[in-house]
Design an enzyme around this catalytic site. Structure first.
Site, PDB file in Angstrom:
ATOM      1  N   ASP A   1       0.848  -1.180   0.000  1.00  0.00           N
ATOM      2  CA  ASP A   1       0.000   0.000   0.000  1.00  0.00           C
ATOM      3  C   ASP A   1       0.887   1.234   0.000  1.00  0.00           C
ATOM      4  O   ASP A   1       1.989   1.223   0.540  1.00  0.00           O
ATOM      5  CB  ASP A   1      -0.894   0.025   1.245  1.00  0.00           C
ATOM      6  CG  ASP A   1      -2.120  -0.860   1.068  1.00  0.00           C
ATOM      7  OD1 ASP A   1      -2.533  -1.046  -0.079  1.00  0.00           O
ATOM      8  OD2 ASP A   1      -2.629  -1.357   2.080  1.00  0.00           O
TER       9      ASP A   1
ATOM     10  N   PHE B   1     -16.953   6.889   4.636  1.00  0.00           N
ATOM     11  CA  PHE B   1     -16.270   6.583   3.379  1.00  0.00           C
ATOM     12  C   PHE B   1     -16.369   5.082   3.098  1.00  0.00           C
ATOM     13  O   PHE B   1     -16.228   4.260   3.996  1.00  0.00           O
ATOM     14  CB  PHE B   1     -14.798   6.988   3.485  1.00  0.00           C
ATOM     15  CG  PHE B   1     -13.971   6.615   2.279  1.00  0.00           C
ATOM     16  CD1 PHE B   1     -13.852   7.483   1.213  1.00  0.00           C
ATOM     17  CD2 PHE B   1     -13.319   5.391   2.221  1.00  0.00           C
ATOM     18  CE1 PHE B   1     -13.095   7.150   0.105  1.00  0.00           C
ATOM     19  CE2 PHE B   1     -12.560   5.042   1.116  1.00  0.00           C
ATOM     20  CZ  PHE B   1     -12.448   5.920   0.054  1.00  0.00           C
ATOM     21  N   THR B   2     -16.584   4.706   1.853  1.00  0.00           N
ATOM     22  CA  THR B   2     -16.546   3.302   1.443  1.00  0.00           C
ATOM     23  C   THR B   2     -15.707   3.193   0.184  1.00  0.00           C
ATOM     24  O   THR B   2     -15.540   4.171  -0.567  1.00  0.00           O
ATOM     25  CB  THR B   2     -17.950   2.733   1.159  1.00  0.00           C
ATOM     26  OG1 THR B   2     -18.495   3.382  -0.006  1.00  0.00           O
ATOM     27  CG2 THR B   2     -18.883   2.948   2.342  1.00  0.00           C
TER      28      THR B   2
ATOM     29  N   SER C   1     -17.048  10.667   1.532  1.00  0.00           N
ATOM     30  CA  SER C   1     -17.736  10.693   2.817  1.00  0.00           C
ATOM     31  C   SER C   1     -18.334  12.079   2.986  1.00  0.00           C
ATOM     32  O   SER C   1     -18.117  12.972   2.160  1.00  0.00           O
ATOM     33  CB  SER C   1     -16.747  10.388   3.958  1.00  0.00           C
ATOM     34  OG  SER C   1     -15.730  11.377   3.998  1.00  0.00           O
TER      35      SER C   1
END
Length: 694
Positions: free
Chosen positions: A322, A390-391, A397
């Protein structure tokens, strides 16, 4: 509902430099000596076929010591020679057992260091009616709600459901700086049993039953005695067993040949030849190398759930990381509000504040803090407002207010779709502002109220120092690095170029992570990745080496096959190095062992045939057949304890290609394995001759 702006807190403790966890070595060697005798049990030793054959040979020569004529008449003085051979073979088996016992002892010391964090504690369990009762921590079950206050030991693994507090995790991580724990964050919402709360109070939901907690599982995993052999180790054990069987057949066919040339061979001599032929060095050290590999990982505060995970790390071909928190410092902070469409900075700040008031992430808190510093007027009534989380699907969001107004912040393309779906227009200067931020290596977040875009938030993200050099090392090792990020392609390309990764995937979703892993695995590569969130769990489970952060969610830790107690995502790079060191150490000592065997032939074979007048074979000019036998066996026994420190410490790793590593291995351990026995056996022969044993 009255909302209060809490001060922005740093929820991630500073990642410590890679360091070894100190363990108590006292008593390890004394206990290893005792266990060396315990491991003589044939029911245990048969798992090591090489050492099992040496033990059988010891019993045979022991019988010949008491009754030299057991297999036929023998010359005078054979009893003494048989006794010396028996003693040397017995010591050889003990030294092989000692190597494994020392490695296991170090593993138990690691477990003891963790076990010391487990203390009998009391817990305040919250009942259904809101009252609390004090119970032993052992009575807690998964799903129970408990309350802890400053000074309490956290009774079991769990998740923060209410409160904000600082927690001392030094007992687990060795890092003295306290960590802020609060709900609503993958990174900061989980706690580990045995750590201590330093301030304020927390309400926790227990995540494991007694005996199933993180520390309990880690203690069981790092105890060397409970370690299962890895596939590579099993394959090498089978190979050693086959080689031993082949040499056993070869030795069994020698007596008629020796008799034919007029140099009859005694049973004790045949046993000595067999022990010299079979790879006793690697046979005695193989288990110790594997245990020490897991031990080295544990010393760096990484707990591997199996030796297979450590080995797989050494064979990794693709490393998936990441961006945020791994390649960059993480906790991107709002640095600037850029207005678009003719609006003012203050208006952007006001909309950003409204969109972030429910956002408990470090980024959201930094937006609130920056907006407040720029005099953002509330402009929105928070009474009855609802936070929109948030998704990965919406990638934004915000807040829905009671008067019907909706304010959102998120990825620019997501905000565009949201505004256009509501009939709004996209400002002409939005793309220019977005591109400006992206080219600076930052992350742009668009802000809208209803169907009106007010501006863009500039989130700064900084590449960690030294990352380019580390990725260059991985490249020299033949490992491809792939950066995953939810940022847009322009931002991702800037960070990727600055960090020096081989490839990147922008606007990545959890599904993208699994897809990339499977694509690389389909090409025959082993894949490693790191993660800490629940959404990382499927990818961590799919990866061949999955490293979860100790500060991450329980789902991530259960899906991974390694857990980093320091929660330092960059340590995945060091795990790969440790895995390669394990494989290189095993290969190096196997090469050395086989080269040793070749050299020992030149000591034993002359002893067999010199009586037939074939003295030309005695290239080492050894004194006599007896001294040759004893010298080779003494060297064979002593080389095992001499190599124990190397097996435990590991061969020093250098980021070289496979061809370079093979050449280095053959020159140092292949050639060295040929030369050292010649020198050692000759010196031992001189000593044996001097003391009159031959």
């Amino acid at each position: 509902m009255q909302l209060k702006n809490k001060p922005v807190r740093d929820t991630a403790a500073a990642s410590p430099d890679l360091r070894r966890r100190k363990i108590d070595n006292s008593g390890i060697f004394q206990r290893a000596v005792v266990e060396s005798f315990v491991k003589l049990n044939p029911l245990t030793l048969y798992k090591n076929p090489v050492m099992f054959v040496v033990l059988v040979g010891t019993l045979v020569t022991l019988a010949l010591t008491f009754e030299p004529s057991l297999f036929g008449e023998q010359p005078e003085g054979t009893r003494v020679l048989n006794g010396l051979i028996t003693a040397i073979l017995f010591v050889t088996v003990l030294f092989g057992n000692f190597a494994e016992a020392v490695a296991e002892g170090r593993g138990r010391a690691q477990a003891a260091a963790l076990r010391s964090t487990k203390q009998a504690t009391r817990a305040r369990r919250v009942l259904a009616d809101g009252r609390t009762e004090e119970v032993d921590a052992a009575q807690l079950r998964k799903g129970d709600i408990v309350q802890v206050v400053a000074g309490d030991l956290i009774p079991a693994d769990g998740e923060v459901v209410e409160g904000v507090a600082s927690v001392d995790e030094s007992a687990i991580t060795g890092e003295s700086a306290p960590v802020i724990k609060e709900p609503g964050s993958d990174v900061a919402s989980t706690v580990t049993g045995g750590t201590r709360i330093l301030s304020d109070s927390l309400v926790l939901r227990i995540g494991s039953n007694p005996g199933e907690g993180f520390i309990d599982r880690m203690i069981a995993l790092i105890e060397g005695a409970k370690r299962q052999k890895t596939p590579n180790e099993i394959a090498l054990t089978v190979l050693l067993a086959v080689l031993t069987l082949i040499f056993l057949i070869v030795v069994a066919t020698l007596p008629p040949i020796a008799a034919f040339v007029g140099a009859p061979v005694s049973i004790a001599l045949l046993v000595s030849l067999l022990v010299a032929l079979i790879p006793t060095t690697i046979g005695g050290l193989l288990s110790a190398i594997g245990i020490a590999g897991m031990d080295r990982v544990a010393q760096f505060n990484v707990i591997a759930t199996s030796g297979k995970a450590v080995e797989a790390a050494g064979d990794v071909g693709t490393l998936i990381l990441d961006k945020t928190g791994t390649i960059t410092l993480g906790n991107r902070l709002a640095d600037e509000f850029i207005p678009v469409g003719g609006y003012s900075v203050r208006e952007v700040a006001t909309a950003a504040w409204a969109a972030s008031v429910f956002d408990t992430t470090p980024e959201g808190k930094s937006v609130v803090k920056l907006a407040a510093s720029q005099g953002a007027a509330a402009g929105y009534d928070p009474e009855g407002a609802t936070g929109i989380e948030f998704t990965a699907q919406t990638r934004m969001s915000g807040t829905d207010f009671a008067d019907g107004r909706a304010v959102r912040k998120g990825a620019v393309d997501a905000i565009k779709r949201y505004v256009q779906a509501d009939g709004g227009q996209i400002p002409a200067d939005l793309d220019a502002a977005t591109e400006r931020i992206s080219r600076l290596g930052g992350t742009p977040l668009a802000v809208c109220a209803g169907n009106i875009v007010y501006g863009v938030i500039y989130l700064k993200d900084i590449v960690k120092p030294g990352m380019r050099e580390r990725f260059e090392q991985l490249r020299r090792m033949g490992i491809k690095t792939v950066m995953l990020t939810g940022d847009n392609r322009i931002t991702a390309s800037v960070i990727a170029a600055e960090a020096g990764v081989d490839d990147f995937i922008a606007e990545a979703t959890p599904e993208d992570k699994i897809r990339v892993i499977r694509e690389n695995q389909a090409q025959g590569k082993l894949v490693a990745m790191t993660g800490d969130g629940t959404n990382d769990a499927p990818a961590l489970a799919q990866a061949d080496v999955g490293v979860a952060m100790n500060s991450g969610t329980q789902a991530a830790k259960e899906a991974a096959n390694m857990v980093d107690l320091d929660s330092d995502p960059t340590k995945l790079i060091d795990v790969v190095t440790i895995g390669k060191q394990l494989l290189i150490t095993r290969g190096a000592l196997t090469t050395f062992s086989i080269a040793n065997d070749v050299a020992k032939y030149f000591a034993i074979i002359p002893a067999m045939f010199s009586a037939a007048g074939i003295g030309v074979l005695n290239v080492m000019a050894l004194t006599s057949p007896t001294s040759a036998i004893l010298s080779a066996l003494v060297f064979n026994a002593l080389i095992i304890p001499a190599l124990i420190p190397l097996a435990l410490r590991g061969v020093q790793f250098q980021p070289l290609s496979a061809d370079q590593l093979l050449t280095r291995n053959m020159l140092i351990y292949g050639l060295g394995g040929l030369v050292v026995p010649f020198i050692g056996i000759k010196l031992i022969d001189v000593v044996i001759t001097a003391v009159g044993l031959a």
